[in-house]
Design a protein around this motif. Structure first.
Motif, short mmCIF file in Angstrom:
data_model
loop_
_atom_site.label_atom_id
_atom_site.label_comp_id
_atom_site.label_asym_id
_atom_site.label_seq_id
_atom_site.Cartn_x
_atom_site.Cartn_y
_atom_site.Cartn_z
N ALA A 185 0.89 -1.14 0.09
CA ALA A 185 0.16 0.11 0.02
C ALA A 185 0.93 1.32 0.08
CB ALA A 185 -0.86 -0.06 1.26
N ILE A 186 1.92 1.21 0.45
CA ILE A 186 2.73 2.42 0.84
C ILE A 186 3.50 2.72 -0.54
CG2 ILE A 186 4.91 3.23 1.87
CD1 ILE A 186 3.99 1.83 4.47
N LEU A 187 3.97 1.62 -1.12
CA LEU A 187 4.64 1.51 -2.53
C LEU A 187 3.75 2.24 -3.47
CD1 LEU A 187 6.90 1.20 -4.61
CD2 LEU A 187 6.01 -1.06 -4.78
N TYR A 188 2.52 1.44 -3.52
CA TYR A 188 1.36 1.99 -4.63
C TYR A 188 0.91 3.38 -4.56
CZ TYR A 188 -2.51 1.09 -7.66
OH TYR A 188 -3.30 1.10 -8.74
N TYR A 189 0.77 3.69 -2.99
CA TYR A 189 0.15 5.16 -2.92
C TYR A 189 1.41 6.15 -3.24
CZ TYR A 189 -1.95 9.10 -0.48
OH TYR A 189 -2.56 10.13 -0.15
N ALA A 190 2.65 5.76 -2.77
CA ALA A 190 3.71 6.87 -3.34
C ALA A 190 3.71 6.83 -4.69
CB ALA A 190 4.97 6.45 -2.62
N THR A 191 3.84 5.80 -5.47
CA THR A 191 3.76 5.85 -6.85
C THR A 191 2.64 6.62 -7.60
OG1 THR A 191 4.88 3.69 -6.58
CG2 THR A 191 4.00 4.39 -8.97
N MET A 192 1.50 6.54 -6.94
CA MET A 192 0.49 7.16 -7.46
C MET A 192 0.58 8.73 -7.61
SD MET A 192 -2.67 6.99 -8.99
CE MET A 192 -3.26 5.32 -8.77
N MET A 193 1.06 9.24 -6.35
CA MET A 193 1.31 10.55 -6.06
C MET A 193 2.40 11.16 -7.01
SD MET A 193 -0.72 11.61 -3.92
CE MET A 193 -2.17 10.30 -4.39
N GLY A 194 3.30 10.43 -7.25
CA GLY A 194 4.59 10.90 -8.37
C GLY A 194 3.81 10.71 -9.90
N TYR A 195 3.10 9.81 -10.27
CA TYR A 195 2.49 9.49 -11.46
C TYR A 195 1.54 10.63 -11.96
CZ TYR A 195 -0.81 7.12 -14.53
OH TYR A 195 -1.78 6.68 -15.56
N ILE A 196 0.70 11.00 -10.70
CA ILE A 196 -0.06 12.11 -11.02
C ILE A 196 0.30 13.35 -11.41
CG2 ILE A 196 -1.92 13.45 -10.00
CD1 ILE A 196 -3.06 11.16 -8.53
N ILE A 197 1.35 13.39 -10.83
CA ILE A 197 2.18 15.11 -10.98
C ILE A 197 3.49 14.89 -11.99
CG2 ILE A 197 3.86 14.89 -9.21
CD1 ILE A 197 2.85 17.63 -8.30
N SER A 198 3.55 13.69 -12.78
CA SER A 198 4.50 13.76 -13.51
C SER A 198 4.32 14.83 -14.78
CB SER A 198 4.88 12.26 -13.90
OG SER A 198 5.86 12.08 -15.10
N PRO A 199 5.36 15.43 -15.22
CA PRO A 199 5.36 16.29 -16.44
C PRO A 199 5.17 15.43 -17.73
CG PRO A 199 7.60 16.27 -15.57
CD PRO A 199 6.77 15.59 -14.65
N ILE A 200 5.75 14.03 -17.67
CA ILE A 200 5.54 13.10 -18.73
C ILE A 200 4.36 12.18 -18.55
CG2 ILE A 200 8.03 13.62 -19.56
CD1 ILE A 200 8.66 10.69 -18.25
N HIS A 201 3.53 12.40 -17.97
CA HIS A 201 2.35 11.26 -17.70
C HIS A 201 1.48 11.96 -18.84
CE1 HIS A 201 -1.23 10.31 -14.94
NE2 HIS A 201 -1.33 9.85 -16.13
#
Length: 394
Positions: free
Chosen positions: A338-354
């Motif tokens: 859960a910690i890994l998935y949540y941290a990844t999601m937050m980074g993914y949402i704000i990524s400039p290449i998303h």
């Protein structure tokens, strides 16, 4: 085999995934698997591993199930059922601003952000284009934290050998944090006035049934009969059949819609991920991590968030991080996942290449950096508070 050589080969495989996944994550993972295998495993053994993965009945079932999901997304959109559902949404503007990108975000449609952006745009004139872009980006993705048919969640829980519903139960507190903070930071100026326009309940509920029947059947079949991948396959198959019945698509349009959905790409991605995992386990690299010392929770947070930002993907960081964690610390628990998935999601949402962020910014004719800045507060505070909640579960 030499430790330095194994580390170099492993880093090379990660580099291949990171570079090629910008164009195709499937090709990236497949290529990395083959390179890793050729350099660390005898050829005949590698051939046997590849054959075992690509003929594994369970893996093929899961790959088939995941491949059906984008087809459902494309047909739902092109049939007009999704548009009818939004038009017949008899709730407040604030609820509609959450619901329209949220529902469309559950389905992996090519360029999906461009389908929900117009709905967000038309819902209200009280917000700036930048804020509308932020809402579309935020609520397209936070529901993936707890939606059991989210491709990345399926991939992550399988790699971590976890029951997806147990993982969701642990992720749920962090999801609530992200959801509520989104209301405060992005939607607090929107009134809660109810939409008084006439609506057709059946037109509203039809596509909702299609979206919800798959996870419902998946959950029931897993709990009641102990099925695994077959439960998921049955769930999405019933969902597709229900959609075909409700939408009554023209037969001549189906090949084009299937081509647009690219189900083969999702199918191969699942097999590629299992192949990478299998090759990694047999490469001798897991033994190397015994020589390194790093705090497990710091590793999960830093690698998850950083790779989410750097790759603009949700699955890629999980494919890289989970094998490392398992090799060093043993099997993941629901909390560590859960910690890994949540941290990844937050980074993914704000990524400039998303891609979703880029498409959304283009639609609203605003700069990507401006949207990232607008999302900065809600993302960073959600990350910190969400992780505090998750760490409390340890």
């Amino acid at each position: 085999m030499n430790v330095i050589f194994l580390i170099t080969v492993f880093l090379l495989s990660i580099g291949v995934i990171l570079v090629i996944s910008k164009k195709s994550i499937t090709i990236g993972v497949l290529t990395a698997s083959i390179i890793l295998g050729i350099l660390t495993i005898p050829y005949m053994t590698l051939f046997e591993l590849v054959f075992s993965v690509f003929t594994n009945a369970e893996y093929l079932l899961l790959a088939s199930a995941v491949a059906i999901i984008p087809i459902i997304g494309v047909i739902l959109n092109e049939s007009g059922l999704l548009s009818e559902m939004i038009k017949n949404f008899k709730f407040s503007k604030k609820a509609l601003l959450i619901f329209s990108p949220g529902v469309l975000g559950l389905l992996p449609m090519p360029g999906g952000a461009l389908f929900s952006a117009p709905m967000v745009d038309k819902t209200t004139e009280e917000l700036t284009p930048v804020r509308k872009a932020s809402i579309n980006e935020w609520y397209r993705h936070v529901f993936h934290l707890v939606y059991p048919l989210a491709t990345a969640l399926i991939i992550g829980t399988e790699l971590a050998s976890l029951n997806i519903y147990v993982a969701i139960a642990y992720i749920f507190p962090a999801f609530l944090v992200a959801f509520i903070l989104g209301l405060f930071f992005l939607l607090r100026v929107i009134p809660n006035n109810t939409n008084n326009a006439s609506s057709n309940f059946f037109k509203f509920v039809k596509p909702l049934l299609v979206i919800l029947v798959a996870p419902f059947l998946d959950f029931i079949l897993k709990i009641a009969f102990g099925l695994r991948y077959l439960a998921t396959f049955i769930g999405v198959s019933v969902s597709l059949l229900l959609l075909l019945y409700l939408s009554k698509p023209k037969i001549n349009l189906l090949p084009r819609q299937i081509k647009k959905a690219k189900p083969w790409d999702f199918f191969l991605l699942i097999l590629a991920i299992f192949l990478y995992q299998t090759v990694f386990i047999n490469s001798g690299i897991p033994d190397v991590f015994k020589f390194f010392n790093f705090p497990p929770y710091l590793f999960l947070i830093v690698t998850g968030f950083s790779l989410g930002v750097l790759t603009g993907r949700l699955s890629t960081p999980l494919i890289i991080s989970i094998p490392i964690f398992v090799a060093k610390f043993g099997l993941m628990t629901p909390v560590t996942f859960a910690i890994l998935y949540y941290a990844t999601m937050m980074g993914y949402i704000i990524s400039p290449i998303h891609p979703c962020l880029v498409f959304t910014a283009e639609y609203f004719n605003v700069d990507v950096k401006t949207v990232m800045k607008d999302l900065g507060a809600v993302t960073s505070i959600s990350l910190v508070i969400g992780l505090i909640f998750l760490y409390a579960l340890v």
